[in-house]
Design an enzyme around this catalytic site. Structure first.
Site, PDB file in Angstrom:
ATOM      1  N   TYR A  21       0.812  -1.214   0.000  1.00 21.98           N
ATOM      2  CA  TYR A  21       0.000   0.000   0.000  1.00 21.98           C
ATOM      3  C   TYR A  21       0.850   1.271   0.000  1.00 21.98           C
ATOM      4  O   TYR A  21       0.554   2.233   0.716  1.00 21.98           O
ATOM      5  CB  TYR A  21      -0.963  -0.016   1.198  1.00 21.98           C
ATOM      6  CG  TYR A  21      -2.031  -1.075   1.038  1.00 21.98           C
ATOM      7  CD1 TYR A  21      -3.140  -0.827   0.237  1.00 21.98           C
ATOM      8  CD2 TYR A  21      -1.924  -2.316   1.640  1.00 21.98           C
ATOM      9  CE1 TYR A  21      -4.106  -1.799   0.040  1.00 21.98           C
ATOM     10  CE2 TYR A  21      -2.891  -3.295   1.444  1.00 21.98           C
ATOM     11  CZ  TYR A  21      -3.985  -3.021   0.647  1.00 21.98           C
ATOM     12  OH  TYR A  21      -4.934  -3.975   0.449  1.00 21.98           O
ATOM     13  N   TYR A 152     -11.551  -6.932   8.028  1.00 16.52           N
ATOM     14  CA  TYR A 152     -10.469  -7.096   7.047  1.00 16.52           C
ATOM     15  C   TYR A 152     -10.210  -8.590   6.871  1.00 16.52           C
ATOM     16  O   TYR A 152     -10.013  -9.313   7.853  1.00 16.52           O
ATOM     17  CB  TYR A 152      -9.186  -6.396   7.498  1.00 16.52           C
ATOM     18  CG  TYR A 152      -8.070  -6.637   6.498  1.00 16.52           C
ATOM     19  CD1 TYR A 152      -8.037  -5.950   5.289  1.00 16.52           C
ATOM     20  CD2 TYR A 152      -7.093  -7.599   6.731  1.00 16.52           C
ATOM     21  CE1 TYR A 152      -7.056  -6.201   4.350  1.00 16.52           C
ATOM     22  CE2 TYR A 152      -6.104  -7.857   5.789  1.00 16.52           C
ATOM     23  CZ  TYR A 152      -6.094  -7.157   4.604  1.00 16.52           C
ATOM     24  OH  TYR A 152      -5.121  -7.424   3.668  1.00 16.52           O
ATOM     25  N   ASP A 272     -12.524 -15.937  10.790  1.00 17.35           N
ATOM     26  CA  ASP A 272     -11.186 -15.624  10.287  1.00 17.35           C
ATOM     27  C   ASP A 272     -10.272 -15.323  11.474  1.00 17.35           C
ATOM     28  O   ASP A 272     -10.314 -14.230  12.037  1.00 17.35           O
ATOM     29  CB  ASP A 272     -11.295 -14.430   9.327  1.00 17.35           C
ATOM     30  CG  ASP A 272      -9.938 -13.944   8.817  1.00 17.35           C
ATOM     31  OD1 ASP A 272      -8.893 -14.417   9.317  1.00 17.35           O
ATOM     32  OD2 ASP A 272      -9.930 -13.076   7.925  1.00 17.35           O
ATOM     33  N   LYS A 301      -0.828 -16.166   9.359  1.00 18.06           N
ATOM     34  CA  LYS A 301       0.107 -15.284  10.068  1.00 18.06           C
ATOM     35  C   LYS A 301       1.062 -16.024  11.022  1.00 18.06           C
ATOM     36  O   LYS A 301       2.128 -16.409  10.591  1.00 18.06           O
ATOM     37  CB  LYS A 301      -0.663 -14.163  10.750  1.00 18.06           C
ATOM     38  CG  LYS A 301      -1.237 -13.194   9.696  1.00 18.06           C
ATOM     39  CD  LYS A 301      -1.459 -11.790  10.219  1.00 18.06           C
ATOM     40  CE  LYS A 301      -1.576 -10.794   9.092  1.00 18.06           C
ATOM     41  NZ  LYS A 301      -2.940 -10.421   8.730  1.00 18.06           N
TER      42      LYS A 301
HETATM   43  C1  LIG Z   1      -3.609 -10.498   7.393  1.00 17.14           C
HETATM   44  C2  LIG Z   1      -5.015 -10.985   7.374  1.00 17.14           C
HETATM   45  C3  LIG Z   1      -5.534 -11.666   6.254  1.00 17.14           C
HETATM   46  C4  LIG Z   1      -4.731 -11.872   4.988  1.00 17.14           C
HETATM   47  O1  LIG Z   1      -3.629 -12.699   5.154  1.00 17.14           O
HETATM   48  P1  LIG Z   1      -2.404 -12.607   4.108  1.00 17.14           P
HETATM   49  O2  LIG Z   1      -1.470 -13.692   4.565  1.00 17.14           O
HETATM   50  O3  LIG Z   1      -1.853 -11.233   4.211  1.00 17.14           O
HETATM   51  O4  LIG Z   1      -2.981 -12.894   2.768  1.00 17.14           O
HETATM   52  C5  LIG Z   1      -6.830 -12.114   6.328  1.00 17.14           C
HETATM   53  N1  LIG Z   1      -7.583 -11.922   7.438  1.00 17.14           N
HETATM   54  C6  LIG Z   1      -7.115 -11.285   8.521  1.00 17.14           C
HETATM   55  C7  LIG Z   1      -7.985 -11.134   9.720  1.00 17.14           C
HETATM   56  C8  LIG Z   1      -5.815 -10.791   8.524  1.00 17.14           C
HETATM   57  O5  LIG Z   1      -5.360 -10.124   9.602  1.00 17.14           O
END
Ligand SMILES: *Cc1c(COP(=O)(O)O)cnc(C)c1O
Length: 453
Positions: A21, A152, A272, A301
């Site tokens: 970004y 997100y 998520d 992550k």
């Molecule tokens: C970082 C993140 C993603 C995306 O993961 P990437 O490995 O960057 O593609 C999806 N959902 C949440 C909640 C995140 O913090």
């Protein structure tokens, strides 16, 4: 040792490499000359050097720090066997061991695993699975998703579609992003305050929200899902803590209500946990704050301790069985680097380390440390809120952060941060000592005070 100096690296990077970004000719990045434990050795274009505690854990991921001997060993050992093989028609020990560990660690009922190459891709797979599930069950018209404002879920097209729709990150892409449905952000929640306490006491605190606001939000949820049930495949949420959409903690009752309402209307619940998973919020997984078992679950992550890119999507047998009995029989996805053995091997070692090093103790000490170390920020004129949940600390300002200036001021205090919008925040590596946490707190408070007052 790198063969280029920091200023040479930064000069050659400029105009050549895009950063997240950021414009090609944007603010100069710092060069990483080394990384060990919780510390980054950074250099700038003018030749200044900084030794800084990585208060970001490289975006939630490096929970065991850099050059961790156990993770290094796992990676080298696997490299001695094979670094990658295709997963189509083949399997291998790192993948099998990792999948078994994930099933054991995640909430009861999540039994089947898809290994994806990044968090965003695991979200794509989760969305595709939900659509396939509905179609296989005779509900081919249930193809839409209900997500939360402020959410997100990643940067690929499907994931973008369930991110906050007015947040500027994805505003150019309406042609790629199907019109999904959104609920307002659930009401904010706060930790019940306790002074001191044992690890168990610290981590068994509750998240408290205004009951009237919760009831009103749940009524909106019920009404929206009832009205759109015939077109909804799934509800998609970050559990309890929204990350990149604003570092915002919401009432666990709202997550529990999403679970109940989804079930009532034949809609799946996708949780998520890519940011929140593996202890970060004080629970192994944040959906435990609400005692919820989702139908579909994403982690990423911190999965590999920040060593390599890997994510996983898990689902229940109820969901998987419908796919298996459908005409296609398969989940229709399969990346080239699916289940990369190096990444799986280091993930196994990282999950073992979480348990053997006692993540609860680490996270509860960081929570207490951050609460104390960030409290003085509340006295600053520019600061409107300071909040800590697990190993996440947030300082919210009444104005957009001057990112280059605050980053620099923190570096001069030995701390690496990456603020965004009006938020200066930290999620330190779990191996941070009390002194590291004090450094982070003083660095953030000092930098914000110096730049914004
Ligand atoms: C970082 C993140 C993603 C995306 O993961 P990437 O490995 O960057 O593609 C999806 N959902 C949440 C909640 C995140 O913090």
């Amino acid at each position: 040792m790198p063969s280029m100096t920091a200023s040479e690296l930064i000069g050659r990077d400029r105009g050549l490499l895009w950063h997240p970004y950021a414009p090609l000719d944007g603010d100069a990045p710092y060069a990483v000359l080394g990384a060990s434990g919780v510390r980054l050795d950074l250099g700038d274009a003018q030749g200044s050097r900084f030794e800084a505690v990585d208060a970001m854990s490289s975006w939630w991921s490096a929970v065991h720090g850099y050059q961790n001997p156990t993770l290094d060993r796992a990676l080298l050992e696997q490299a001695g066997h094979f670094c990658h093989v295709m997963f189509g028609g083949l399997t291998h020990e790192p993948a099998v061991r990792l999948a078994e560990k994930l099933v054991a660690l995640t909430p009861e009922g999540l039994e089947h695993v898809f290994l994806a190459d990044s968090g965003s891709v695991s979200v794509e797979v989760a969305l595709k699975l939900a659509v396939q599930y509905q179609r296989a069950g005779g509900h081919g018209q249930k193809t839409k998703f209900l997500a939360l404002r402020g959410g997100y879920h990643g940067d690929t097209s499907g994931a973008m579609g369930v991110c906050d729709p007015v947040d500027g990150m994805h505003s150019d892409f309406s042609s790629l992003v199907a019109g999904q449905l959104f609920l307002p952000r659930p009401p904010a929640a706060r930790r019940s305050e306790i002074a001191g306490g044992t690890v168990g006491e610290v981590l068994s605190q509750e998240l408290i929200a205004d009951p009237g606001e919760v009831a009103a939000w749940v009524a909106t949820l019920e009404e929206t899902v009832a009205r759109h049930a015939s077109e909804l495949a799934a509800i998609v949420v970050e559990p309890v803590l929204q990350g990149a959409g604003g570092m915002y903690t919401y009432a666990p009752e709202c997550l529990a209500a999403a679970r109940r309402v989804a079930t009532e209307h034949g809609v799946l619940l996708i949780v998520d946990e890519i940011a929140t998973g593996f202890g970060r919020t004080g629970k192994m997984f944040a959906c435990e704050w609400a005692g919820v078992v989702p139908d579909i679950f994403c982690v990423g992550k911190a999965l590999t301790g920040g060593y390599l890119t890997l994510a996983a999507m898990l689902c229940t047998s109820r969901v998987a069985d419908v796919i298996t009995r459908s005409p296609l029989r398969a989940l229709m996805h399969g990346p080239t680097f699916m289940a990369n053995p190096l990444a799986c091997a280091v993930a196994c070692a990282s999950l073992d380390l979480l348990v053997s090093q006692g993540w609860q103790g680490q996270v509860s000490r960081i929570q207490s440390g951050l609460a104390g170390a960030l409290a003085p920020a509340m006295a600053l004129e520019s600061v409107t809120d300071v909040r800590v949940l697990g190993a996440v600390g947030v300082v919210e300002l009444d104005r957009p952060v001057d990112v280059p200036a605050v980053t620099r001021a923190a570096l001069e205090r030995g701390v690496w941060i990456r603020p965004f919008r009006n938020l200066v925040y930290t999620m330190p590596p779990y191996i941070s000592t009390a002194a590291d946490i004090a450094t982070i707190g003083a660095g953030i408070t000092g930098a914000v005070g110096q730049v914004h007052g």
